[in-house]
Design a protein around this motif. Structure first.
Motif, PDB file in Angstrom:
ATOM      1  N   ALA A   1      36.640 -42.354  -1.599  1.00 22.46           N
ATOM      2  CA  ALA A   1      38.206 -42.572  -1.841  1.00 22.46           C
ATOM      3  C   ALA A   1      39.170 -42.566  -1.155  1.00 22.46           C
ATOM      4  O   ALA A   1      39.139 -41.236  -0.497  1.00 22.46           O
ATOM      5  N   GLN A   2      40.504 -43.548  -0.839  1.00 19.82           N
ATOM      6  CA  GLN A   2      41.527 -43.223  -0.072  1.00 19.82           C
ATOM      7  C   GLN A   2      42.783 -43.036  -0.700  1.00 19.82           C
ATOM      8  O   GLN A   2      43.376 -42.437   0.183  1.00 19.82           O
ATOM      9  N   ALA A   3      43.222 -43.440  -1.650  1.00 19.36           N
ATOM     10  CA  ALA A   3      44.313 -43.365  -2.690  1.00 19.36           C
ATOM     11  C   ALA A   3      43.829 -42.812  -4.310  1.00 19.36           C
ATOM     12  O   ALA A   3      43.138 -43.173  -4.312  1.00 19.36           O
ATOM     13  N   ALA A   4      45.644 -43.440  -4.392  1.00 20.83           N
ATOM     14  CA  ALA A   4      45.372 -42.956  -5.299  1.00 20.83           C
ATOM     15  C   ALA A   4      46.340 -43.748  -6.620  1.00 20.83           C
ATOM     16  O   ALA A   4      47.611 -44.393  -6.129  1.00 20.83           O
ATOM     17  N   THR A   5      45.220 -44.963  -7.994  1.00 17.45           N
ATOM     18  CA  THR A   5      46.986 -45.443  -8.061  1.00 17.45           C
ATOM     19  C   THR A   5      47.295 -45.663  -9.583  1.00 17.45           C
ATOM     20  O   THR A   5      46.882 -45.058  -9.635  1.00 17.45           O
ATOM     21  N   HIS A   6      48.833 -45.215  -8.957  1.00 16.14           N
ATOM     22  CA  HIS A   6      50.034 -45.183  -9.861  1.00 16.14           C
ATOM     23  C   HIS A   6      49.311 -43.664 -10.468  1.00 16.14           C
ATOM     24  O   HIS A   6      49.516 -43.565 -11.454  1.00 16.14           O
ATOM     25  N   LEU A   7      50.132 -42.246  -9.322  1.00 20.40           N
ATOM     26  CA  LEU A   7      49.604 -40.734  -9.852  1.00 20.40           C
ATOM     27  C   LEU A   7      50.018 -41.131 -11.129  1.00 20.40           C
ATOM     28  O   LEU A   7      51.503 -41.411 -10.894  1.00 20.40           O
ATOM     29  N   PHE A   8      49.190 -40.658 -12.020  1.00 17.22           N
ATOM     30  CA  PHE A   8      49.525 -39.933 -13.294  1.00 17.22           C
ATOM     31  C   PHE A   8      49.456 -40.689 -14.185  1.00 17.22           C
ATOM     32  O   PHE A   8      49.213 -40.364 -15.582  1.00 17.22           O
ATOM     33  N   ASN A   9      50.103 -42.262 -14.179  1.00 17.86           N
ATOM     34  CA  ASN A   9      49.575 -43.143 -15.134  1.00 17.86           C
ATOM     35  C   ASN A   9      48.822 -43.766 -15.212  1.00 17.86           C
ATOM     36  O   ASN A   9      47.529 -44.146 -13.809  1.00 17.86           O
ATOM     37  N   ALA A  10      47.899 -43.705 -16.442  1.00 21.41           N
ATOM     38  CA  ALA A  10      46.420 -44.334 -16.814  1.00 21.41           C
ATOM     39  C   ALA A  10      45.961 -43.531 -16.325  1.00 21.41           C
ATOM     40  O   ALA A  10      44.813 -43.966 -15.482  1.00 21.41           O
ATOM     41  N   MET A  11      45.915 -42.017 -16.769  1.00 25.87           N
ATOM     42  CA  MET A  11      44.752 -40.944 -15.928  1.00 25.87           C
ATOM     43  C   MET A  11      45.476 -39.637 -17.305  1.00 25.87           C
ATOM     44  O   MET A  11      46.149 -40.112 -17.584  1.00 25.87           O
ATOM     45  N   ARG A  12      43.706 -38.756 -16.790  1.00 24.59           N
ATOM     46  CA  ARG A  12      43.350 -38.032 -17.672  1.00 24.59           C
ATOM     47  C   ARG A  12      44.862 -37.105 -17.504  1.00 24.59           C
ATOM     48  O   ARG A  12      45.298 -36.647 -16.593  1.00 24.59           O
ATOM     49  N   ALA A  13      45.765 -36.423 -18.035  1.00 23.81           N
ATOM     50  CA  ALA A  13      46.142 -35.629 -18.115  1.00 23.81           C
ATOM     51  C   ALA A  13      46.026 -34.033 -18.188  1.00 23.81           C
ATOM     52  O   ALA A  13      44.874 -33.718 -17.552  1.00 23.81           O
ATOM     53  N   PHE A  14      47.323 -33.500 -17.457  1.00 24.33           N
ATOM     54  CA  PHE A  14      46.759 -32.241 -16.470  1.00 24.33           C
ATOM     55  C   PHE A  14      46.529 -31.167 -17.812  1.00 24.33           C
ATOM     56  O   PHE A  14      47.452 -31.343 -18.564  1.00 24.33           O
ATOM     57  N   ASN A  15      45.589 -30.447 -17.181  1.00 20.77           N
ATOM     58  CA  ASN A  15      45.025 -28.906 -18.492  1.00 20.77           C
ATOM     59  C   ASN A  15      45.026 -28.434 -17.436  1.00 20.77           C
ATOM     60  O   ASN A  15      43.934 -28.154 -16.605  1.00 20.77           O
ATOM     61  N   HIS A  16      45.783 -26.907 -18.179  1.00 23.04           N
ATOM     62  CA  HIS A  16      44.630 -25.965 -16.487  1.00 23.04           C
ATOM     63  C   HIS A  16      43.750 -25.004 -16.781  1.00 23.04           C
ATOM     64  O   HIS A  16      43.552 -24.463 -16.006  1.00 23.04           O
ATOM     65  N   ARG A  17      43.156 -25.303 -17.126  1.00 22.97           N
ATOM     66  CA  ARG A  17      41.859 -25.059 -17.984  1.00 22.97           C
ATOM     67  C   ARG A  17      40.930 -26.783 -17.325  1.00 22.97           C
ATOM     68  O   ARG A  17      39.669 -26.785 -17.556  1.00 22.97           O
ATOM     69  N   ASP A  18      41.467 -27.249 -18.515  1.00 28.04           N
ATOM     70  CA  ASP A  18      40.358 -28.842 -17.619  1.00 28.04           C
ATOM     71  C   ASP A  18      41.604 -30.230 -16.583  1.00 28.04           C
ATOM     72  O   ASP A  18      42.172 -30.835 -16.991  1.00 28.04           O
ATOM     73  N   PRO A  19      41.496 -29.323 -15.802  1.00 27.13           N
ATOM     74  CA  PRO A  19      42.585 -30.006 -14.410  1.00 27.13           C
ATOM     75  C   PRO A  19      42.555 -31.882 -14.700  1.00 27.13           C
ATOM     76  O   PRO A  19      44.015 -31.832 -14.532  1.00 27.13           O
ATOM     77  N   GLY A  20      41.902 -32.129 -14.422  1.00 27.79           N
ATOM     78  CA  GLY A  20      41.301 -33.776 -14.401  1.00 27.79           C
ATOM     79  C   GLY A  20      42.069 -33.939 -13.054  1.00 27.79           C
ATOM     80  O   GLY A  20      41.263 -33.334 -12.340  1.00 27.79           O
ATOM     81  N   PRO A  21      41.919 -35.836 -13.193  1.00 30.94           N
ATOM     82  CA  PRO A  21      42.177 -35.464 -11.218  1.00 30.94           C
ATOM     83  C   PRO A  21      43.727 -35.391 -10.991  1.00 30.94           C
ATOM     84  O   PRO A  21      43.001 -35.692  -9.494  1.00 30.94           O
ATOM     85  N   ILE A  22      44.366 -35.092 -11.323  1.00 28.17           N
ATOM     86  CA  ILE A  22      45.872 -35.121 -10.604  1.00 28.17           C
ATOM     87  C   ILE A  22      45.463 -34.388  -9.247  1.00 28.17           C
ATOM     88  O   ILE A  22      46.084 -34.353  -8.823  1.00 28.17           O
ATOM     89  N   PRO A  23      45.594 -32.782 -10.771  1.00 29.90           N
ATOM     90  CA  PRO A  23      45.803 -32.328  -8.999  1.00 29.90           C
ATOM     91  C   PRO A  23      44.513 -32.501  -8.101  1.00 29.90           C
ATOM     92  O   PRO A  23      44.121 -32.254  -6.385  1.00 29.90           O
ATOM     93  N   ALA A  24      43.095 -32.715  -7.999  1.00 28.59           N
ATOM     94  CA  ALA A  24      42.060 -33.424  -7.107  1.00 28.59           C
ATOM     95  C   ALA A  24      43.138 -34.397  -5.962  1.00 28.59           C
ATOM     96  O   ALA A  24      42.062 -34.277  -4.512  1.00 28.59           O
ATOM     97  N   LEU A  25      44.062 -35.315  -6.810  1.00 28.08           N
ATOM     98  CA  LEU A  25      44.191 -36.242  -5.592  1.00 28.08           C
ATOM     99  C   LEU A  25      45.598 -35.343  -5.450  1.00 28.08           C
ATOM    100  O   LEU A  25      45.364 -35.830  -4.096  1.00 28.08           O
ATOM    101  N   LEU A  26      46.220 -34.754  -5.393  1.00 27.53           N
ATOM    102  CA  LEU A  26      47.319 -34.266  -4.889  1.00 27.53           C
ATOM    103  C   LEU A  26      47.069 -33.239  -3.591  1.00 27.53           C
ATOM    104  O   LEU A  26      47.875 -33.316  -2.942  1.00 27.53           O
ATOM    105  N   ASN A  27      45.682 -32.990  -4.090  1.00 23.15           N
ATOM    106  CA  ASN A  27      45.519 -31.731  -3.224  1.00 23.15           C
ATOM    107  C   ASN A  27      44.524 -31.618  -2.088  1.00 23.15           C
ATOM    108  O   ASN A  27      44.241 -30.855  -1.350  1.00 23.15           O
ATOM    109  N   ASP A  28      44.159 -33.174  -2.092  1.00 21.04           N
ATOM    110  CA  ASP A  28      43.160 -33.763  -0.708  1.00 21.04           C
ATOM    111  C   ASP A  28      44.202 -34.381   0.312  1.00 21.04           C
ATOM    112  O   ASP A  28      44.246 -35.297  -0.413  1.00 21.04           O
ATOM    113  N   GLU A  29      44.057 -33.983   1.575  1.00 24.32           N
ATOM    114  CA  GLU A  29      45.471 -34.666   2.412  1.00 24.32           C
ATOM    115  C   GLU A  29      44.260 -36.346   2.678  1.00 24.32           C
ATOM    116  O   GLU A  29      44.847 -36.861   3.627  1.00 24.32           O
TER     117      GLU A  29
END
Length: 372
Positions: free
Chosen positions: A201-229
């Protein structure tokens, strides 16, 4: 149409001067003395757009797509990808065949399938009854339906939820075919998202929107997408989709080289409030906010890329140069569109002229001035 001396945004920085154009290509930038007025930006590149000006890019009608592309071009988006929403396979095949000649002609840059291989739990305005697990056989047929005379395909990007059965195989297949797999409309865990990135995978479709929300114990997709170059993150830069603070957070963390502005616009972009259609849903637009009729589910946006650029600057504190990169160079890089996205010698002469307050003055596409 051009100021005598304008601030021209180039890959090497801002140059005070004017453009030199030869036919449909940039010849260069001529530096000039004097007080610069206004901005000259490379034409915007929108890789996620469903329509605008009352016309659809998503209904599989070539005449409608041509009109929608012309509307967005008149607002500065000189390169646009037709984003189709989740639909039965037969419809997607027919729509791709209808749109492929427009890609060959250069009216659109290609096709993006925003589904149907997405999560029912995070489907947004997509119709649940047509969602399904990714299927390499279907994807092969879609890519072939978009095959052009030069051997490439009009199919440029496919949104996939990586947690679905068959998703990793599909992502690997798309990556191998030169089609951008984008993670979106997903309820994936952090680990499932990383697996999708590792698969190609090379992109995130509209980051934050229509994604599991971030939770500090269950971080979901957002930090994985943001932190990967390896990931380019789409951002719908309007205050309906994202709080300005969230926009600033994404821009500052991901940086312009890995962040791209998208409109996610539907037919109502540029028009007044009223009743519209997106895919298989009736849509109501009120105060510029598009929702599935009778619900509060957001159904795309009514902004243009020019609005997104202004919002990035005015609401999220970005420089004009950074907003320009996110609206042109970065999306062009994501899709491998080498002839657009920057003002430099040899590329298509696509430019957006703005005044000092970022109001639209004129648009050049392929060396010709458009009516705005």
């Amino acid at each position: 149409m051009l100021p005598a001396v304008g601030r021209i945004v180039t890959p090497d920085g801002v140059v005070n001067g004017t453009l030199s154009v030869d036919g449909d290509r940039f010849e260069g930038v001529l530096e000039r003395d004097g007080e610069p007025t206004g901005w000259v930006l490379p034409g915007f590149v929108d890789v996620h757009c469903h329509g605008g000006g009352g016309f659809s890019l998503a209904n599989g009608d070539a005449d409608s797509a041509r009109a929608a592309a012309a509307f967005h071009a008149s607002r500065g988006t000189t390169t646009v990808v037709a984003s189709l929403v989740s639909s039965p396979h037969r419809f997607l095949l027919d729509a791709t065949k209808a749109l492929a000649p427009l890609a060959a002609e250069g009216v659109i840059a290609g096709v993006h399938f925003e589904g149907p291989y997405i999560s029912a739990a995070k489907c947004g305005a997509h119709a649940v009854e047509v969602l399904r697990d990714p299927d390499v056989g279907e994807l092969t047929e879609l890519i072939e339906a978009g095959r052009l005379a030069d051997g490439t395909s009009a199919v440029k990007m496919v949104t996939v939820a990586p947690e679905l059965d068959g998703a990793l195989e599909a992502i690997e297949f798309l990556d191998g075919q030169g089609v951008v797999p984008s993670i979106g409309h997903t309820n994936a865990s952090y680990e499932e998202t990383v697996a999708g990135i590792d698969a190609g995978a090379q992109a995130a479709t509209h980051l934050f929107n229509a994604m599991r929300a971030f939770n500090h114990r269950d971080p979901g997709p957002i930090p994985a997408l943001l932190n990967d170059e390896r990931i380019f993150s789409e951002v719908v830069a309007d205050p309906v989709h994202l709080h300005p603070g969230t926009m600033r957070f994404a821009f500052d963390l991901s940086l312009p080289a890995w962040t791209l502005l998208v409109s996610d616009a539907m037919d109502a972009a540029g028009l007044s409030d009223g009743h519209y259609v997106l895919g298989r849903h009736e849509v109501e637009v009120e105060d510029g906010v598009a929702t599935v009729a009778g619900t509060d589910v957001i159904a795309g946006s009514t902004i243009t890329m020019l609005d997104a650029v202004r919002n990035a600057v005015r609401l999220a504190g970005q420089s004009v140069e950074a907003a320009s990169q996110m609206a042109s160079a970065t999306p062009a890089e994501l899709l491998g569109l080498r002839e657009v996205g920057a003002i430099e010698s040899g590329k298509y002469a696509d430019a957006v002229v703005l005044d000092d307050d970022l109001n639209l003055v004129s648009v050049m596409r392929r060396g010709a001035w458009l009516q705005v």
